[in-house]
Design a protein around this motif. Sequence first.
Motif, PDB file in Angstrom:
ATOM      1  N   ALA A 179     -16.059  -7.572   0.033  1.00 53.11           N
ATOM      2  CA  ALA A 179     -15.083  -7.848  -1.021  1.00 53.11           C
ATOM      3  C   ALA A 179     -13.834  -7.038  -0.698  1.00 53.11           C
ATOM      4  N   VAL A 180     -12.742  -7.721  -0.442  1.00 53.03           N
ATOM      5  CA  VAL A 180     -11.514  -7.051  -0.015  1.00 53.03           C
ATOM      6  C   VAL A 180     -10.439  -7.188  -1.096  1.00 53.03           C
ATOM      7  N   ASN A 181      -9.781  -6.104  -1.409  1.00 54.06           N
ATOM      8  CA  ASN A 181      -8.653  -6.102  -2.358  1.00 54.06           C
ATOM      9  C   ASN A 181      -8.997  -6.847  -3.646  1.00 54.06           C
ATOM     10  N   SER A 182     -10.081  -6.434  -4.252  1.00 58.89           N
ATOM     11  CA  SER A 182     -10.576  -7.190  -5.394  1.00 58.89           C
ATOM     12  C   SER A 182      -9.941  -6.767  -6.716  1.00 58.89           C
ATOM     13  N   ASN A 183      -8.975  -5.845  -6.671  1.00 56.66           N
ATOM     14  CA  ASN A 183      -8.321  -5.420  -7.905  1.00 56.66           C
ATOM     15  C   ASN A 183      -6.839  -5.764  -7.916  1.00 56.66           C
ATOM     16  N   SER A 184      -6.328  -5.959  -9.099  1.00 56.31           N
ATOM     17  CA  SER A 184      -4.912  -6.238  -9.307  1.00 56.31           C
ATOM     18  C   SER A 184      -4.043  -5.101  -8.786  1.00 56.31           C
ATOM     19  N   SER A 185      -2.858  -5.449  -8.304  1.00 60.51           N
ATOM     20  CA  SER A 185      -1.917  -4.416  -7.845  1.00 60.51           C
ATOM     21  C   SER A 185      -0.896  -4.053  -8.906  1.00 60.51           C
ATOM     22  N   ILE A 186      -1.071  -4.580 -10.094  1.00 58.55           N
ATOM     23  CA  ILE A 186      -0.098  -4.311 -11.155  1.00 58.55           C
ATOM     24  C   ILE A 186      -0.562  -3.154 -12.027  1.00 58.55           C
ATOM     25  N   ALA A 187       0.313  -2.144 -12.124  1.00 62.40           N
ATOM     26  CA  ALA A 187      -0.010  -0.998 -12.966  1.00 62.40           C
ATOM     27  C   ALA A 187       0.396  -1.273 -14.406  1.00 62.40           C
ATOM     28  N   HIS A 188       1.518  -1.934 -14.570  1.00 58.66           N
ATOM     29  CA  HIS A 188       1.980  -2.212 -15.935  1.00 58.66           C
ATOM     30  C   HIS A 188       2.971  -3.362 -15.940  1.00 58.66           C
TER      31      HIS A 188
END
Lengths: 750, 750
Positions: free
Chosen positions: B684-693
Amino acid sequence: MRFIAYLLRRVLVLCCLITFLVGAEGFSQEHPNLILTKAGVEKIRAELGGIPIFDATLKQVKEEVDAEIAMGIHTPIPKDYSGGYTHERHKRNFIILQKAGVLFQILEDEKYAVYVRDMLFQYEAMYKDLPVHPKERSYARGKLFWQCLNDSNWLVYVSQAYDCVYDWFSKKERKKLEKNLFRPFADFISVGNPQFYNRVHNHSTWGNAAVGMIGLVMNDDELIERALYGIKDVKLDVNAKDNDGGFIQSKDKKAGFLANLDEPFSPDGYYTEGPYYQRYAMYPFLIFAEGLQNVRPELNIFAHKDSVLLKSVNALLNLSDKDGEFFPLNDGQKGMSYYSRELVTAVDIAYHFGGYNAELLSVAEKQDRVVLDDSGLSVALGLKENKAKPFPKKSILLSDGPEGNEGGVGIIRYGNEELSLVFKYAAQGLSHGHYDKLSFSLYDEGDEVLQDYGLARFVNIEQKGGGNYLKENKTWAKQTVAHNTVVQNMTSHFKGKYEIGSEHHSELFFSDISDPDFQVISAKEVNAYPGTSMHRTMAMIKDTDFERPFVLDVFKITSDSENQYDLPFYFMGQVMKTNFEYDTPTSLQAMGGDNGYQHLWLEGKGKPSGDNTKLSWLNQGHFYTLTTTADSSDELLFTRLGASDPEFNLRRDAAFMVRRKARNTVFVSVVEPHGHYSAVSEFAVNSNSSIAHLGLIYDDENYTGVAIEDKEGNTLIFIQSNTNGSSKAQHRLKIKDKEYQWTGPYYFKQ
Amino acid sequence: MRFIAYLLRRVLVLCCLITFLVGAEGFSQEHPNLILTKAGVEKIRAELGGIPIFDATLKQVKEEVDAEIAMGIHTPIPKDYSGGYTHERHKRNFIILQKAGVLFQILEDEKYAVYVRDMLFQYEAMYKDLPVHPKERSYARGKLFWQCLNDSNWLVYVSQAYDCVYDWFSKKERKKLEKNLFRPFADFISVGNPQFYNRVHNHSTWGNAAVGMIGLVMNDDELIERALYGIKDVKLDVNAKDNDGGFIQSKDKKAGFLANLDEPFSPDGYYTEGPYYQRYAMYPFLIFAEGLQNVRPELNIFAHKDSVLLKSVNALLNLSDKDGEFFPLNDGQKGMSYYSRELVTAVDIAYHFGGYNAELLSVAEKQDRVVLDDSGLSVALGLKENKAKPFPKKSILLSDGPEGNEGGVGIIRYGNEELSLVFKYAAQGLSHGHYDKLSFSLYDEGDEVLQDYGLARFVNIEQKGGGNYLKENKTWAKQTVAHNTVVQNMTSHFKGKYEIGSEHHSELFFSDISDPDFQVISAKEVNAYPGTSMHRTMAMIKDTDFERPFVLDVFKITSDSENQYDLPFYFMGQVMKTNFEYDTPTSLQAMGGDNGYQHLWLEGKGKPSGDNTKLSWLNQGHFYTLTTTADSSDELLFTRLGASDPEFNLRRDAAFMVRRKARNTVFVSVVEPHGHYSAVSEFAVNSNSSIAHLGLIYDDENYTGVAIEDKEGNTLIFIQSNTNGSSKAQHRLKIKDKEYQWTGPYYFKQ
């Protein structure tokens, strides 16, 4: 000249002396010798550039490793479950280390050796004082990872890297690494965790292989012995279980690599946990076997148990659908296939050490990559010389159990996998087993027609329960109602208890797959529900009146009490038509409170309209019809998965369920693929069933007879003996004034 | 010699005389002349065997027709709806007739002419006394089929067959066919059914083309006039509607083929009913145009309305996803694509009559077949000569309305269709329109990320409501809540009333697709809910801190009253993670009683945990995250389609719905594709959002500003003018002590 001859003699003596001294210090082995050999490496170097599949793999691997080297070395303090950063980083590290080692050997570029050295010494520095992993969920916590299992993965791969760079290291470096890293690492996952190491289980296989492989590299007999035969005199709690609910202690207390070869594999090469775990275990089994064959050829490991390792590769390839995806028997994540890295290794090693079976080359060709070792070179040369032959997947029966007498799995295939039926009448399958005696699934080419749910887990996806088993795996996926088989009184087989299930297995009653137009397997299960005997016969029939082959399913139940029997069919696709009326509720309720029923919404409920119940559906451009004999008291239920699922862990899959209250009964069903539809041409062809009537024409203790009348007015008759599975027994039976005579367990006439 | 010269002169005079006489009797035309020409046929015969794509198509067609000839001719008495035997048989007949005619011309084998003749005379014998079709559902019942529409299909194809065999028939045969079959057939679908024929609608286009094509073959000026300009002086009930609920009478009472070209097509070639019906209408539009061009070149039909027919082919190809499947705007069956037979015709004709655009050749190459006529020969020769160039699908804005001023559809694409956004701000789209102002859908390569449901129909599948529109098409698929746009007070746009919806269209406010890394379209809708103005801006952004491009969605609502706004996102795939708590009910209830809500189960309900709401899901190996600005009063709803669906006509698709009570509000959302997962490698690669806010940093009548802060700490600022869409206007705005100055409708800074 005399002087030169003298000099040469002196040099020779000196060389011998050095060889002797080095040998005496334990360096008698040459390196690499594990998965690469000195001779093999030389051959690879000589062939490079002229072996396309090997060259292409090498190029990819080089690009991958070079990119990693450019990003620098990262060995973070262990913290996460699988899917999390530290887990994935350390996993990536061991994979890259192995590849870097191989590249060093093949390309002779020192930068790879430097990379391996630098990373290993970072691990060496870290490992000395590393506590057990902070995540506490595992029954056997590792150090780099949350489970010893993953630590073992690490060592299996890193042993190979170490072997490749061994000669390049100074003696002092080797000593430091072995003393501070490898030996304590091997000890931790073995003597430090006997509950993990001394079992018959895929976990232990990894542990055994890890200890064995580093032992082979270090030429450490103690470790090799421990790998092959387990830890001597370990006392384990006989009631202890692992995280999956499986017993720690195996029945006969055997342990070690050889025990793990002997017990879970049947003589046919079927691995009792199922194909998904067979695939997972395949890598340590074969890679360690390869190392043993290279370093300890006298063990003749590939011949062990009548060449079971080689047979297991063949069995595993046969346990896949047309797309190469493994049937998700027991705990199996859908989508896993023979394109996985483990199977690349398995196919290459089986080819190289198993007599160069040309059929394996065609699988390797599909995989489009090879292992960068002697076995991969063999495959590359075979392909280069156009030796590949098709790997035909035919119907096959695979026995289960160490002796092959604990039931099994039968796969009936028609044509070139046009239709494939998977029928399970196996043993429990250790802790990854499901409670699904006599269940089946059906595939149209590579697509599921009637599915097996598989597992409830998103392997390595951190967001979903750390990538581990979800609780719905136990509450849903393992339960009987999650499978295409009978549930009695809404209770799973063996009450869903591992202790009971592990004591039993189904029995193959008879089979005949000799005629491609009529293939049949019949099996019995008498222990799932005490007092109830279940006997299911599944046949794949091709008749000229039918466009396509179809499946006949005769499920006979005999009981000493009145029960409610549920027979679900997990059809994939959208309902097209029924021949009965049904109501759909205005609110959805769960169908029960446990045994999996708590996860099923009841979407519709009807009654049969006659003595046949019909349901048609459409999936991926193909029509299917289920025709099943009806009892006027039947309830016909449409179910939908998704109740009691607070985290959306389950798919919203449908089933059609026949519910019947009876003591003894027979569910006779035909699953019939027919016709097709294209959303591009918008033509619907042959969208209706060809069956005019399906009838149970005879049923008693001894015989069960079925008649399938098609729309052309022709009738197929199938009669089975319920008591005598012998192929030699002679039978005579009168049904409605007509006498049938036959030899063998069944009669069939088209 | 003199005698011979004399004889030649006599022969010449005789020939002229015959020509003159024949001409006087109306046989001045040579045949074939409709889609094949005499010269074209000769050229085809000369090239045969050296034009691979044409040769292959010819071989397939020959096999298909030969197989049909072998099965004999069947012209059953009409009885069924689509999907039923008689419907499908007559449909197959006209398709085979057309092909047989073409084969006769190309292969000069009389058996094809005999087949055409025999079948036509069976139809001739039957048609004379044939009553109207027994099925009564259509507003314009046909004779061979249940609707005049299908009868028209028949005549469009059969005209071509007749043209091909025309010269082979005796005069007497022609007379009989024309008198008893073709002329009454053409009259029945036109003057016999003006409510079908005299409209602006795809139905009428088929009718016009049918009448016109048989008119061209028969050289019947009356029919040709009727085809081009409709029936004169017909009075239709201004309130009458067709089966889809559309008005019969068009606004300006125009009719005929040219009116059908002028009205539903915008100057960009967008067809107001949507791509699915554009594809359907494309065949009669282009095949009749081809005939007109061949027989009446003076009309210069391909140049009509600034070459709108040729533009429409380009527009339609652009209205497809990466796999060539059309976006299912309005009523559209998913899966229909540019591989359909209509598009093969469209592409070939557009190539041949549209200046040999080499980009079309690459589409033809993918289609892998051609029309067996002059245009197909052109394409085959072009491909043979390797002239094909890629057909690049870029971002494009297509206007709607005859004058191009009734809103439109915008498609924003990134890269080679890596991510494609379809934004709809069009007119109603006649009777096939949906109530989905400012809705959108999103595609990752060829896969849906956020879907448009499409239609509720199984075209030509008899089991499902005779293959016709299902009632759920009206109660679900057309309703606003079935789309990714705002529903006010649980009521569809224009109250779901066609009469009101047809009066209005959305307006493009501004757009800029010049920078591939920041493409934006902004549109407004002020009539869907009187008193409420909706303004949606959608941008596709590629930023170096993000692995992949993402979509920014700013949906601003201004109203004169407090309302409940529902904004659903029909995400495809499985929920991975939310950043908020939610409850899942123990029984499922429908969310409402009408406007589509009666079909939605409420599967979960939560509240925001902070000022951003996040939902991640996994589909087809890709991760996606929706981040949306939250109001503490928001209700966060998980919905599932399937309530009030007594025949399982609907798919069980999910949505995530943000519900907010407010007067004025802005929903700011980012849809972010990221990472990937493979079930084979289990990485599983880069499975999280890159947006902090995600923040709404400014909002008033004039300006709306958004800040996207990523996990690297960088912030992207987007500000739009809400009132001035001019690219020249200068703006100055202070937000939190920082002053922003820009020219044009928006400000964006990475």
